[in-house]
Write a protein that holds these residues in place. Structure first.
Motif, PDB file in Angstrom:
ATOM      1  N   LEU A   1     -26.447 161.833  45.706  1.00 30.46           N
ATOM      2  CA  LEU A   1     -25.251 161.024  45.924  1.00 30.46           C
ATOM      3  C   LEU A   1     -25.168 160.567  47.381  1.00 30.46           C
ATOM      4  O   LEU A   1     -25.415 161.351  48.300  1.00 30.46           O
ATOM      5  N   TYR A   2     -24.813 159.310  47.567  1.00 31.60           N
ATOM      6  CA  TYR A   2     -24.473 158.780  48.889  1.00 31.60           C
ATOM      7  C   TYR A   2     -22.992 158.431  48.848  1.00 31.60           C
ATOM      8  O   TYR A   2     -22.558 157.600  48.047  1.00 31.60           O
ATOM      9  N   VAL A   3     -22.199 159.067  49.697  1.00 30.37           N
ATOM     10  CA  VAL A   3     -20.745 158.893  49.712  1.00 30.37           C
ATOM     11  C   VAL A   3     -20.350 158.003  50.881  1.00 30.37           C
ATOM     12  O   VAL A   3     -20.623 158.331  52.041  1.00 30.37           O
ATOM     13  N   HIS A   4     -19.714 156.872  50.576  1.00 29.58           N
ATOM     14  CA  HIS A   4     -19.142 156.025  51.613  1.00 29.58           C
ATOM     15  C   HIS A   4     -17.623 156.111  51.534  1.00 29.58           C
ATOM     16  O   HIS A   4     -17.032 155.898  50.468  1.00 29.58           O
ATOM     17  N   PHE A   5     -17.002 156.355  52.679  1.00 31.85           N
ATOM     18  CA  PHE A   5     -15.561 156.596  52.755  1.00 31.85           C
ATOM     19  C   PHE A   5     -14.936 155.659  53.784  1.00 31.85           C
ATOM     20  O   PHE A   5     -15.179 155.795  54.979  1.00 31.85           O
ATOM     21  N   ASP A   6     -14.157 154.701  53.303  1.00 27.74           N
ATOM     22  CA  ASP A   6     -13.334 153.889  54.189  1.00 27.74           C
ATOM     23  C   ASP A   6     -11.973 154.577  54.273  1.00 27.74           C
ATOM     24  O   ASP A   6     -11.293 154.761  53.255  1.00 27.74           O
ATOM     25  N   CYS A   7     -11.585 154.917  55.488  1.00 30.19           N
ATOM     26  CA  CYS A   7     -10.352 155.698  55.665  1.00 30.19           C
ATOM     27  C   CYS A   7      -9.116 155.022  55.097  1.00 30.19           C
ATOM     28  O   CYS A   7      -8.117 155.694  54.812  1.00 30.19           O
ATOM     29  N   ASP A   8      -9.166 153.699  54.912  1.00 30.95           N
ATOM     30  CA  ASP A   8      -7.958 153.033  54.417  1.00 30.95           C
ATOM     31  C   ASP A   8      -7.694 153.292  52.936  1.00 30.95           C
ATOM     32  O   ASP A   8      -6.687 152.825  52.402  1.00 30.95           O
ATOM     33  N   ILE A   9      -8.576 154.057  52.289  1.00 33.20           N
ATOM     34  CA  ILE A   9      -8.276 154.454  50.912  1.00 33.20           C
ATOM     35  C   ILE A   9      -7.060 155.370  50.867  1.00 33.20           C
ATOM     36  O   ILE A   9      -6.317 155.394  49.888  1.00 33.20           O
ATOM     37  N   ILE A  10      -6.825 156.116  51.946  1.00 38.21           N
ATOM     38  CA  ILE A  10      -5.711 157.069  51.980  1.00 38.21           C
ATOM     39  C   ILE A  10      -4.391 156.314  52.035  1.00 38.21           C
ATOM     40  O   ILE A  10      -4.266 155.285  52.713  1.00 38.21           O
TER      41      ILE A  10
ATOM     42  N   ALA B   1      -2.781 154.501  60.727  1.00 39.96           N
ATOM     43  CA  ALA B   1      -3.565 153.831  61.778  1.00 39.96           C
ATOM     44  C   ALA B   1      -4.748 153.085  61.168  1.00 39.96           C
ATOM     45  O   ALA B   1      -5.913 153.426  61.378  1.00 39.96           O
ATOM     46  N   GLN B   2      -4.439 152.055  60.391  1.00 43.17           N
ATOM     47  CA  GLN B   2      -5.461 151.269  59.709  1.00 43.17           C
ATOM     48  C   GLN B   2      -5.319 149.803  60.096  1.00 43.17           C
ATOM     49  O   GLN B   2      -4.211 149.287  60.233  1.00 43.17           O
ATOM     50  N   ASN B   3      -6.450 149.136  60.253  1.00 39.99           N
ATOM     51  CA  ASN B   3      -6.407 147.701  60.533  1.00 39.99           C
ATOM     52  C   ASN B   3      -5.945 146.896  59.325  1.00 39.99           C
ATOM     53  O   ASN B   3      -5.304 145.854  59.463  1.00 39.99           O
ATOM     54  N   TYR B   4      -6.288 147.384  58.118  1.00 38.78           N
ATOM     55  CA  TYR B   4      -5.976 146.645  56.888  1.00 38.78           C
ATOM     56  C   TYR B   4      -5.340 147.589  55.869  1.00 38.78           C
ATOM     57  O   TYR B   4      -5.937 147.884  54.834  1.00 38.78           O
ATOM     58  N   PRO B   5      -4.114 148.087  56.152  1.00 37.98           N
ATOM     59  CA  PRO B   5      -3.490 149.038  55.232  1.00 37.98           C
ATOM     60  C   PRO B   5      -3.135 148.377  53.906  1.00 37.98           C
ATOM     61  O   PRO B   5      -2.751 147.204  53.855  1.00 37.98           O
ATOM     62  N   ALA B   6      -3.280 149.132  52.833  1.00 37.22           N
ATOM     63  CA  ALA B   6      -2.914 148.668  51.495  1.00 37.22           C
ATOM     64  C   ALA B   6      -1.888 149.633  50.930  1.00 37.22           C
ATOM     65  O   ALA B   6      -2.129 150.850  50.903  1.00 37.22           O
ATOM     66  N   PRO B   7      -0.741 149.163  50.485  1.00 35.91           N
ATOM     67  CA  PRO B   7       0.294 150.060  49.966  1.00 35.91           C
ATOM     68  C   PRO B   7      -0.224 150.908  48.812  1.00 35.91           C
ATOM     69  O   PRO B   7      -1.102 150.491  48.047  1.00 35.91           O
ATOM     70  N   GLY B   8       0.356 152.090  48.688  1.00 39.84           N
ATOM     71  CA  GLY B   8      -0.028 152.989  47.607  1.00 39.84           C
ATOM     72  C   GLY B   8      -1.274 153.758  47.959  1.00 39.84           C
ATOM     73  O   GLY B   8      -1.586 154.003  49.124  1.00 39.84           O
ATOM     74  N   GLY B   9      -1.982 154.182  46.925  1.00 35.78           N
ATOM     75  CA  GLY B   9      -3.219 154.918  47.156  1.00 35.78           C
ATOM     76  C   GLY B   9      -3.018 156.419  47.132  1.00 35.78           C
ATOM     77  O   GLY B   9      -1.888 156.926  47.177  1.00 35.78           O
ATOM     78  N   PRO B  10      -4.117 157.176  47.069  1.00 32.74           N
ATOM     79  CA  PRO B  10      -4.033 158.620  46.956  1.00 32.74           C
ATOM     80  C   PRO B  10      -3.603 159.280  48.256  1.00 32.74           C
ATOM     81  O   PRO B  10      -3.974 158.822  49.345  1.00 32.74           O
ATOM     82  N   PRO B  11      -2.830 160.358  48.164  1.00 31.98           N
ATOM     83  CA  PRO B  11      -2.505 161.132  49.366  1.00 31.98           C
ATOM     84  C   PRO B  11      -3.762 161.737  49.981  1.00 31.98           C
ATOM     85  O   PRO B  11      -4.787 161.927  49.312  1.00 31.98           O
ATOM     86  N   ALA B  12      -3.676 162.076  51.243  1.00 24.55           N
ATOM     87  CA  ALA B  12      -4.823 162.660  51.944  1.00 24.55           C
ATOM     88  C   ALA B  12      -5.312 163.926  51.256  1.00 24.55           C
ATOM     89  O   ALA B  12      -6.529 164.165  51.168  1.00 24.55           O
ATOM     90  N   GLU B  13      -4.396 164.758  50.756  1.00 26.68           N
ATOM     91  CA  GLU B  13      -4.813 166.014  50.135  1.00 26.68           C
ATOM     92  C   GLU B  13      -5.632 165.777  48.872  1.00 26.68           C
ATOM     93  O   GLU B  13      -6.555 166.544  48.575  1.00 26.68           O
ATOM     94  N   VAL B  14      -5.300 164.743  48.125  1.00 30.66           N
ATOM     95  CA  VAL B  14      -6.071 164.433  46.913  1.00 30.66           C
ATOM     96  C   VAL B  14      -7.488 164.020  47.285  1.00 30.66           C
ATOM     97  O   VAL B  14      -8.472 164.469  46.682  1.00 30.66           O
ATOM     98  N   VAL B  15      -7.609 163.144  48.285  1.00 28.49           N
ATOM     99  CA  VAL B  15      -8.929 162.714  48.729  1.00 28.49           C
ATOM    100  C   VAL B  15      -9.732 163.919  49.224  1.00 28.49           C
ATOM    101  O   VAL B  15     -10.919 164.065  48.923  1.00 28.49           O
ATOM    102  N   LYS B  16      -9.073 164.794  49.962  1.00 29.73           N
ATOM    103  CA  LYS B  16      -9.751 165.989  50.474  1.00 29.73           C
ATOM    104  C   LYS B  16     -10.270 166.858  49.333  1.00 29.73           C
ATOM    105  O   LYS B  16     -11.405 167.361  49.372  1.00 29.73           O
TER     106      LYS B  16
END
Length: 236
Positions: free
Chosen positions: A179-188, A195-210
């Motif tokens: 597996l190759y995992v690519h993570f764009d922080c703005d998924i959170i 602190a995102q250049n292109y924030p998108a409303p909604g999305g998973p909480p940080a704990e879920v991503v973790k």
């Protein structure tokens, strides 16, 4: 497997100096004296150097962890994986699809195109510069991508890549193999990570991503990681 951190402190073809402050002394730094010219030509030179670093890490039995200012740097990581003869499934975590082409983009932003580029659609200059072959769409899983442009959504469907809208729903459908995992922080969710250049409303909480990342790590099958960073200058 030990990790080799590789920092490419650029946003597209321009140096992003605050990123240098993140580097520990043992990190590898990708830097080049880029000649004036078209952004894609400059980026191609940069990602060719990144690909060499990734391939060298893999040859040494290490896992490359690429840290960069935008998602286009994934082209360098994928090219490096191919140079090392490593075939893996790409898991792309992102609030956006990054699946536009020049024909479909409403913004003209090159940073919204790298995943489409990677599978052989649209702009191919970066693949040519790094010697990368198009990545098979059958080995791509896009997760979240809650902010897709209308024509971009059509591109994703036509390409036949797997799109898993629910990040937690990713784990049961991950294919076998490396597996190759690519993570764009703005998924959170931006409530957790504003602190995102292109924030998108909604999305998973940080704990879920973790939790999802912990589960992926526990498979023992992650051979490469790349991270597109939050915006340090926006981080209070």
């Amino acid at each position: 497997m030990s990790d080799r951190f590789i920092l490419t402190p650029y946003f597209l073809d321009e140096p992003d100096l605050p990123l240098n402050e993140l580097a520990a002394h043992e990190w590898r730094i990708v830097a080049a004296d880029l000649a004036p010219g078209e952004p894609t030509a400059r980026m191609g030179e940069l990602y060719d150097a990144l690909a060499a670093e990734v391939a060298a890490a893999l040859a040494a039995g290490e896992r490359p962890v690429s840290i960069a200012g935008d998602c286009c740097a994934t082209i360098g990581v994928m090219a490096g994986l191919q140079r090392a003869g490593v075939q893996s499934t790409l898991l792309w975590f992102d609030a956006h699809g990054d699946f536009n082409t020049w024909e479909t983009t409403p913004s003209g932003f090159l940073g919204g195109m790298p995943l489409a580029m990677a599978v052989g659609l649209g702009e191919q200059t970066l693949l040519e510069a790094t010697g990368m072959r198009p990545w098979p769409a059958s080995r791509v899983v896009l997760t979240d991508a809650r902010d897709l442009d209308p024509c971009e959504r059509d591109n994703v469907a036509a390409a036949g890549i797997m799109h898993v809208a629910d990040v937690e729903g990713l784990l049961p459908v991950i294919p076998a193999g490396p597996l190759y995992v690519h993570f764009d922080c703005d998924i959170i969710n931006p409530d957790d990570a504003p602190a995102q250049n292109y924030p998108a409303p909604g999305g998973p909480p940080a704990e879920v991503v973790k939790d999802v990342f912990r589960a992926l790590a526990a498979t023992g099958r992650v051979v490469a990681v790349s991270v597109s960073l939050w915006a340090p200058t926006l981080d209070p």
